[in-house]
Design a protein around this motif. Structure first.
Motif, mmCIF file in Angstrom:
data_model
loop_
_atom_site.group_PDB
_atom_site.id
_atom_site.type_symbol
_atom_site.label_atom_id
_atom_site.label_comp_id
_atom_site.label_asym_id
_atom_site.label_seq_id
_atom_site.Cartn_x
_atom_site.Cartn_y
_atom_site.Cartn_z
ATOM 1 N N ASN A 53 0.777 -1.192 0.048
ATOM 2 C CA ASN A 53 -0.010 -0.006 -0.024
ATOM 3 C C ASN A 53 1.015 1.182 -0.239
ATOM 4 O O ASN A 53 0.548 2.200 0.883
ATOM 5 N N THR A 54 1.699 1.308 -0.971
ATOM 6 C CA THR A 54 2.606 2.679 -1.055
ATOM 7 C C THR A 54 3.810 2.769 -0.546
ATOM 8 O O THR A 54 4.567 3.688 -0.375
ATOM 9 N N TRP A 134 2.349 9.732 -3.979
ATOM 10 C CA TRP A 134 1.784 8.607 -4.025
ATOM 11 C C TRP A 134 0.563 8.072 -3.241
ATOM 12 O O TRP A 134 0.543 7.777 -2.129
ATOM 13 N N LYS A 136 -2.890 6.406 -2.234
ATOM 14 C CA LYS A 136 -3.396 5.026 -2.238
ATOM 15 C C LYS A 136 -4.387 4.541 -3.247
ATOM 16 O O LYS A 136 -5.244 5.598 -3.611
ATOM 17 N N PRO A 141 3.954 5.621 -8.076
ATOM 18 C CA PRO A 141 4.218 6.963 -7.429
ATOM 19 C C PRO A 141 4.396 8.144 -8.779
ATOM 20 O O PRO A 141 5.130 7.879 -9.705
#
Length: 702
Positions: A53-54, A134, A136, A141
């Motif tokens: 999740n990033t 970036w 969610k 990104p």
């Protein structure tokens, strides 16, 4: 792979953890699997790539445990703090957009670069890029090109990459620079009126010849009663850097300046570091001071803490001050000699009260205009360094002791103490057994007895063959110094109270100390409930800076030794493992690995851990830490920052343990044990790396 720590001190939170959220750091392996390392948790939490999740390698994250069983599994729910936002890599162009592909050992996504963010970069250009955002749900990104990198200077790119790997940005964000630009250069008369004015008292600075950020000065005068008034004046950075603005937040994130062989990555913008706050000669400057009344026995009779304005009369280099100490002649010779006499008395008292006298050497590279190393200089701590060191230690100690007396609701005021815990007995026992083999006795019955034994051992071993190994192993038994609100004293320095007050230009904890001290002096204390978290962050950033400095020094060592492949050098064994031993060359202080595979032609060797040695199964030949050996440089790999050495059998070595030592840097009359291929990349075991804090000359004066 994830870590597993069976330490009894760690609390196992794995039972009943499903659905709970924890804070930790994400470690992504080369295979792409992730593990979140949570402090005080016995096992790490497995994170699959789809659940990042990033988050990227090194980020501080919140992770929710989604499953248990043999291994806890979870998913990242929030990125709390990015370890780094800047990366080195290559641009790949399309018609309407571009991608940035990072050069990284860890798996990471490509950045989407809008054409407006290219900053003149073209297809296949090597660039420094920054993560802009970036969100969610976004697959990639969004980034921007910060600058183009010149392929003509690989040294520059290597140093930048080392800083970035350690999480230190190469520049300052626009909002921080904007805050810095608004700070006026001139000191308002209204500010001077608020402070103790000591501009008429003789004041001087002593720093390295190439220093620009003079963060400390010393004033001196003789009082009518014959006592000495000595002021330790520190750049008042906290006056210029206000809490919680963009500049302060960025300085806190970095927490420290980083000193590499060819550059400084500063905590604060250059104009603040080298102009506004630097205590340059013949300029009025705002300072935070500790002013002492001291007698000829170096006993403190009184002290004063507060904000001042000073005017430095003279800037000395360490070499100039040392020359005055040795010749007893020169500008302000009487003052410098008096200060030195007091400093030496304080130093002797420190050691008599339990401070440990580990000697220190600083290795510096001579660099050409491209930053390539052309020579190596070993600098010893001399009396001019010790002069500054002792007065900085004095100020740090008195500030910490002053704050320690303050209570809020009958509780100690949260304050960033600099602590150094007593040695771990388990780590100490093997060292004691090893020292006994050289005839050195050790009393480990109490922390005080340990300090006395250490100092006696260092004194007795001075000049003997075992000196180097005992010093190195002794340091490794020590705990690591750190910042915390839980004061246990500083064992290595022998102080019950200690903090960092004297270098706010390059250390954020010193700014924190200044702010708390001013609140105390103003009788307006604000309890910072997050102080311990801030201390942990600063300690972590300090360790990262040290790793970056080690990596850059290793790079320079390899760079230097590339020109000496095939040559022989005298060395000292600096570490031992089952797969070989490390050797540090005597003259150039460059460390490389002698692989055990290259010794098979001579014998098979086993690792005797408690003797810090490799021992031949048939011959009994021993390679023990601290032994002098002759080595040949066989490989120098800049990419891996790795040196490979071969042990050289000098004439008669096979028949005698006494090995002649030909002149360094020459072809040997002996022979190398084997043709050595480049060995696989291996890191020295962590147990062979730690350092206890010890006083140093500037850049680190205390």
């Amino acid at each position: 792979m994830g870590r597993k720590n069976n330490s009894k001190k760690k609390h196992n939170k794995s039972n009943g953890s499903e659905g709970k959220t924890f804070k930790g750091k994400l470690d992504i392996t080369r295979s792409g699997m992730g593990f979140v390392i949570v402090p005080d948790m016995e096992t790490d939490i497995l994170i699959r790539p789809n659940d990042f999740n990033t988050a990227m390698h090194g980020d501080t994250v919140l992770v929710r445990v989604s499953g248990g069983g043999r291994r806890l599994q979870g998913e990242v729910t929030e990125v709390m703090e990015r370890k780094r936002k800047e990366f080195i890599g290559q641009i790949q162009m399309n018609e309407t957009f571009a991608f940035f592909i990072a050069e990284s050992e860890k798996p990471m996504p490509d950045f989407f670069i809008p054409l407006g963010n290219l900053n003149k970069a073209k297809n296949n250009d090597r660039v420094l890029a920054r993560l802009v955002k970036w969100e969610k749900g976004d697959k990639r990104p969004v980034g921007e090109v910060v600058s183009l990198l010149s392929e003509e200077n690989p040294n520059d790119i290597a140093m930048k990459e080392i800083l970035l790997e350690a999480g230190f940005p190469l520049g300052f964000p626009d909002d921080a620079l904007e805050v810095a630009a608004r700070i006026p250069d001139e000191i308002p008369s209204t500010e001077i009126k608020k402070r103790k004015d000591v501009r008429e008292i003789l004041t001087l600075t002593i720093d390295p010849v190439d220093a620009k950020d003079f963060d400390d000065a010393i004033s001196f005068r003789v009082l009518k009663n014959g006592l000495f008034e000595i002021g330790v004046h520190i750049a008042d950075v906290s006056h210029y850097v206000e809490p919680d603005n963009a500049l302060d937040k960025f300085a806190y994130q970095k927490a420290t300046s980083v000193y590499l062989p060819d550059r400084v990555n500063p905590m604060l913008p250059e104009h603040i570091s080298n102009v506004l706050c630097s205590l340059r000669p013949n300029e009025d400057k705002l300072t935070f001071s500790a002013i002492f009344t001291i007698n000829a026995k170096a006993e403190v009779k009184d002290y004063w803490l507060g904000r001042t304005v000073i005017h430095s009369d003279r800037r000395y280099t360490y070499e100039e001050a040392q020359d005055i100490i040795e010749t007893k002649a020169g500008d302000n010779a009487e003052v410098i000699l008096t200060l030195n006499d007091l400093a030496q008395k304080m130093r002797r008292k420190r050691f008599a009260k339990g401070a440990i006298n580990f000697s220190s050497q600083e290795v510096r590279f001579k660099l050409d205009e491209k930053g390539d190393p052309i020579g190596i200089v070993v600098k010893e701590s001399k009396e001019s360094h010790q002069l500054i060191e002792e007065f900085m230690l004095l100020a740090n100690r008195y500030v910490a002791e002053h704050i320690s007396k303050i209570k809020v609701k009958n509780k100690p005021l949260p304050f960033p103490y600099r602590i150094h815990d007593t040695p771990d007995t388990e780590k100490l026992l093997p060292f004691i057994a090893f020292a006994n083999k050289f005839g050195h006795k050790f009393d480990a019955s109490s922390p005080e007895a340990i300090a006395v034994s250490f100092n006696q051992l260092l004194k007795d071993a001075h000049g003997k063959p075992e000196q180097h190994v005992l010093e190195q192993l002794g340091i490794r038994t020590m705990a690591k110094a750190k910042y915390t609100i839980e004061n246990v004293g500083h064992y290595g320095l022998g102080f019950a109270f200690y903090c960092h007050f004297t270098s706010p230009i390059r250390r954020y904890p010193d700014i924190m100390v200044h702010r708390v001290l001013q609140e105390v002096l103003d009788n307006h204390v604000i309890v910072d409930k997050k102080m311990e978290d801030r201390c942990k962050h600063c300690s972590e950033r300090e360790r990262a800076a040290m790793e970056a400095e080690r990596a850059s020094n290793k790079y320079k060592q390899v760079q230097y030794m590339q020109n000496h492949v095939g040559e022989d050098f005298d060395g000292v064994i600096s570490g031992v493992a089952s797969f070989g031993f490390w050797v540090e060359t005597v003259d150039t202080k460059c460390e490389g690995l002698v692989s055990v595979n290259t010794l098979l032609e001579y014998d098979e060797f086993r690792h005797v851990e408690n003797d810090y040695a490799l021992v031949g199964m048939r011959s009994g030949k021993k390679f023990r830490m601290g032994d002098k050996v002759r080595i040949k440089v066989v490989a120098a790999n800049l990419l891996k920052r790795q040196l490979d050495y071969d042990w050289v059998i000098v004439e008669d070595t096979a028949r005698s343990e006494s090995t002649p030592s030909p002149k360094s840097g020459t072809k040997s009359s002996g022979k190398s044990t084997a043709k050595s291929a480049q060995t696989p990349k291996t890191d020295k075991p962590k147990a062979a790396r730690p350092k206890a804090e010890k006083p140093k000359g500037k850049k680190k004066k205390e």
